[in-house]
Design a protein around this motif. Structure first.
Motif, PDB file in Angstrom:
ATOM      1  N   LEU A 193       0.793  -1.237   0.000  1.00  0.00           N
ATOM      2  CA  LEU A 193       0.000   0.000   0.000  1.00  0.00           C
ATOM      3  C   LEU A 193       0.823   1.285   0.000  1.00  0.00           C
ATOM      4  CD1 LEU A 193      -2.865  -0.929   2.488  1.00  0.00           C
ATOM      5  CD2 LEU A 193      -2.899  -1.047  -0.007  1.00  0.00           C
ATOM      6  N   VAL A 194       2.135   1.187   0.211  1.00  0.00           N
ATOM      7  CA  VAL A 194       2.991   2.377   0.314  1.00  0.00           C
ATOM      8  C   VAL A 194       4.008   2.406  -0.821  1.00  0.00           C
ATOM      9  CG1 VAL A 194       4.643   3.655   1.740  1.00  0.00           C
ATOM     10  CG2 VAL A 194       2.766   2.391   2.830  1.00  0.00           C
ATOM     11  N   ALA A 195       4.060   3.540  -1.536  1.00  0.00           N
ATOM     12  CA  ALA A 195       5.056   3.758  -2.582  1.00  0.00           C
ATOM     13  C   ALA A 195       5.958   4.914  -2.170  1.00  0.00           C
ATOM     14  CB  ALA A 195       4.380   4.071  -3.914  1.00  0.00           C
ATOM     15  N   ILE A 196       7.262   4.691  -2.268  1.00  0.00           N
ATOM     16  CA  ILE A 196       8.243   5.717  -1.931  1.00  0.00           C
ATOM     17  C   ILE A 196       8.933   6.179  -3.206  1.00  0.00           C
ATOM     18  CG2 ILE A 196      10.357   6.234  -0.655  1.00  0.00           C
ATOM     19  CD1 ILE A 196       9.557   4.027   1.324  1.00  0.00           C
ATOM     20  N   LEU A 197       8.898   7.485  -3.447  1.00  0.00           N
ATOM     21  CA  LEU A 197       9.537   8.066  -4.625  1.00  0.00           C
ATOM     22  C   LEU A 197      10.747   8.900  -4.197  1.00  0.00           C
ATOM     23  CD1 LEU A 197       9.608   8.769  -7.683  1.00  0.00           C
ATOM     24  CD2 LEU A 197       8.120  10.723  -7.142  1.00  0.00           C
ATOM     25  N   PRO A 198      11.970   8.439  -4.468  1.00  0.00           N
ATOM     26  CA  PRO A 198      13.145   9.288  -4.219  1.00  0.00           C
ATOM     27  C   PRO A 198      13.183  10.402  -5.264  1.00  0.00           C
ATOM     28  CG  PRO A 198      13.748   6.947  -4.491  1.00  0.00           C
ATOM     29  CD  PRO A 198      12.348   7.120  -4.995  1.00  0.00           C
ATOM     30  N   ILE A 199      13.387  11.625  -4.799  1.00  0.00           N
ATOM     31  CA  ILE A 199      13.486  12.763  -5.710  1.00  0.00           C
ATOM     32  C   ILE A 199      14.787  13.499  -5.426  1.00  0.00           C
ATOM     33  CG2 ILE A 199      12.422  14.883  -6.550  1.00  0.00           C
ATOM     34  CD1 ILE A 199       9.746  13.893  -5.647  1.00  0.00           C
ATOM     35  N   GLY A 200      15.599  13.654  -6.446  1.00  0.00           N
ATOM     36  CA  GLY A 200      16.894  14.287  -6.255  1.00  0.00           C
ATOM     37  C   GLY A 200      17.124  15.434  -7.205  1.00  0.00           C
ATOM     38  N   ALA A 201      18.341  15.525  -7.707  1.00  0.00           N
ATOM     39  CA  ALA A 201      18.722  16.605  -8.615  1.00  0.00           C
ATOM     40  C   ALA A 201      20.096  16.294  -9.193  1.00  0.00           C
ATOM     41  CB  ALA A 201      18.754  17.944  -7.874  1.00  0.00           C
ATOM     42  N   VAL A 202      20.428  17.011 -10.247  1.00  0.00           N
ATOM     43  CA  VAL A 202      21.767  16.939 -10.819  1.00  0.00           C
ATOM     44  C   VAL A 202      22.349  18.342 -10.746  1.00  0.00           C
ATOM     45  CG1 VAL A 202      23.117  16.445 -12.896  1.00  0.00           C
ATOM     46  CG2 VAL A 202      21.110  15.050 -12.362  1.00  0.00           C
ATOM     47  N   GLU A 203      23.338  18.514  -9.875  1.00  0.00           N
ATOM     48  CA  GLU A 203      23.896  19.851  -9.672  1.00  0.00           C
ATOM     49  C   GLU A 203      25.276  19.762  -9.034  1.00  0.00           C
ATOM     50  OE1 GLU A 203      21.609  22.126  -6.899  1.00  0.00           O
ATOM     51  OE2 GLU A 203      22.022  20.779  -5.240  1.00  0.00           O
ATOM     52  N   ALA A 204      25.995  20.876  -9.100  1.00  0.00           N
ATOM     53  CA  ALA A 204      27.336  20.965  -8.537  1.00  0.00           C
ATOM     54  C   ALA A 204      27.322  20.706  -7.028  1.00  0.00           C
ATOM     55  CB  ALA A 204      27.915  22.352  -8.813  1.00  0.00           C
ATOM     56  N   HIS A 205      28.290  19.904  -6.575  1.00  0.00           N
ATOM     57  CA  HIS A 205      28.463  19.632  -5.143  1.00  0.00           C
ATOM     58  C   HIS A 205      29.937  19.698  -4.764  1.00  0.00           C
ATOM     59  CE1 HIS A 205      24.270  18.172  -4.946  1.00  0.00           C
ATOM     60  NE2 HIS A 205      24.403  18.257  -3.649  1.00  0.00           N
ATOM     61  N   VAL A 229       9.924   0.891  -3.449  1.00  0.00           N
ATOM     62  CA  VAL A 229      10.700   2.069  -3.830  1.00  0.00           C
ATOM     63  C   VAL A 229      10.592   2.232  -5.340  1.00  0.00           C
ATOM     64  CG1 VAL A 229      12.965   3.162  -3.906  1.00  0.00           C
ATOM     65  CG2 VAL A 229      12.321   1.773  -1.929  1.00  0.00           C
ATOM     66  N   LEU A 230      10.073   3.364  -5.776  1.00  0.00           N
ATOM     67  CA  LEU A 230       9.936   3.659  -7.199  1.00  0.00           C
ATOM     68  C   LEU A 230      11.285   4.080  -7.786  1.00  0.00           C
ATOM     69  CD1 LEU A 230       6.699   5.828  -6.945  1.00  0.00           C
ATOM     70  CD2 LEU A 230       6.823   3.413  -7.589  1.00  0.00           C
ATOM     71  N   PRO A 231      11.435   4.030  -9.107  1.00  0.00           N
ATOM     72  CA  PRO A 231      12.649   4.560  -9.724  1.00  0.00           C
ATOM     73  C   PRO A 231      12.830   6.031  -9.354  1.00  0.00           C
ATOM     74  CG  PRO A 231      11.418   3.263 -11.314  1.00  0.00           C
ATOM     75  CD  PRO A 231      10.537   3.412 -10.109  1.00  0.00           C
ATOM     76  N   THR A 232      14.054   6.416  -9.108  1.00  0.00           N
ATOM     77  CA  THR A 232      14.362   7.787  -8.673  1.00  0.00           C
ATOM     78  C   THR A 232      13.997   8.808  -9.748  1.00  0.00           C
ATOM     79  OG1 THR A 232      16.191   6.962  -7.332  1.00  0.00           O
ATOM     80  CG2 THR A 232      16.218   9.304  -7.888  1.00  0.00           C
ATOM     81  N   LEU A 233      13.374   9.901  -9.313  1.00  0.00           N
ATOM     82  CA  LEU A 233      13.145  11.050 -10.196  1.00  0.00           C
ATOM     83  C   LEU A 233      14.415  11.904 -10.110  1.00  0.00           C
ATOM     84  CD1 LEU A 233      11.284  12.655 -12.018  1.00  0.00           C
ATOM     85  CD2 LEU A 233      10.212  13.641  -9.992  1.00  0.00           C
ATOM     86  N   PRO A 234      15.267  11.904 -11.133  1.00  0.00           N
ATOM     87  CA  PRO A 234      16.636  12.393 -10.977  1.00  0.00           C
ATOM     88  C   PRO A 234      16.884  13.866 -11.263  1.00  0.00           C
ATOM     89  CG  PRO A 234      16.431  11.329 -13.097  1.00  0.00           C
ATOM     90  CD  PRO A 234      15.080  11.222 -12.428  1.00  0.00           C
TER      91      PRO A 234
END
Length: 242
Positions: free
Chosen positions: A19-31, A59-64
């Motif tokens: 019943l639970v879906a986890i969506l990782p959400i990140g970014a592409v940027e300088a670190h 865990v869903l595919p990461t939104l990158p």
């Protein structure tokens, strides 16, 4: 359990069990020079995997890609608008509900995504309040961060490629950290930066906001453990309808 590796013949029964879906959400940027462009993706994904184990979730595919306007001028940064991010999240949320999920958890690895995630959650609530939506960014960690920090923060509400975020990486994704290249950069962030658009190029050339040389896996683990405990509690409450 990773959603993308399931098959259509068996997944429906598993959705109704979890019943639970986890969506990782990140970014592409300088670190900075010591962390990769995909740092926020790695943090969101690794944290989501640990969370899923504790709450029995997919865990869903990461939104990158994320909203990285402040750092868009740095080499390697890829920016998407809040509007694009909102539409993507809302569409995903509606699809998840259609498939049978009752709790949609966004695990954020990049503070710049917060506005879009909150707005998307509100839109999904207006569409159907039966879908419980959460947007989580290291919840409940202010105290433990203040306890492990050896240097004062460059800003009262955000951190970047510094002692804190580098510690998260050393705990969650150490194979992507090069501490030999870690630096200390303590920029003076102008007061106006909180009230008017201010590209980070105006106050930093490294994208590091603090002393990354002080980072450690032990510090990262202490904070992540607290964040996970709070996340688990919030999700369990949502599963119970609270």
């Amino acid at each position: 359990m990773k959603f993308q590796f399931e098959n259509s013949f068996e997944v429906k029964e598993k959705i109704l069990e979890k019943l639970v879906a986890i969506l990782p959400i990140g970014a592409v940027e300088a670190h900075g020079p010591h962390l990769p462009l995909g740092t926020d993706n790695l943090l969101a994904e690794r944290l989501s995997e640990k969370l899923a184990e504790r709450v029995n979730a997919f865990v869903l595919p990461t939104l990158p890609y994320g909203q990285v306007w402040s750092l868009k001028d740095f080499p390697g940064s890829i920016n998407v608008s809040n509007q694009s991010l909102i539409r993507f999240i809302v569409d995903i949320g509606k699809s998840l509900y259609h498939q049978g999920f009752k709790v949609f958890v966004m695990v954020n690895g990049h503070l710049g995504n917060s506005v879009a995630m909150k707005e998307a959650a509100r839109e999904l609530y207006e569409w159907n309040p039966e879908l419980k939506v959460m947007y989580l960014f290291y919840p409940g960690t202010d105290q433990v961060v203040s306890e492990i920090r050896e240097t004062p923060p460059s800003h009262r509400s955000y951190f970047h490629a510094c002692e804190i975020e580098t510690s998260y990486m050393l705990y969650l994704a150490p194979e992507f950290v090069n501490m030999k290249k870690a630096i200390s950069d303590l920029p003076k962030i102008p007061f106006r930066a909180d009230f008017t658009p201010t590209p980070w190029r105006e106050f930093t050339q490294s994208a590091v906001l603090g002393d990354a040389t002080l980072a450690s896996a032990e510090k990262g683990e202490k904070v992540i453990r607290v964040a996970l405990d709070h996340m688990v509690k919030l999700i369990e409450q949502a599963k119970e309808g609270n």
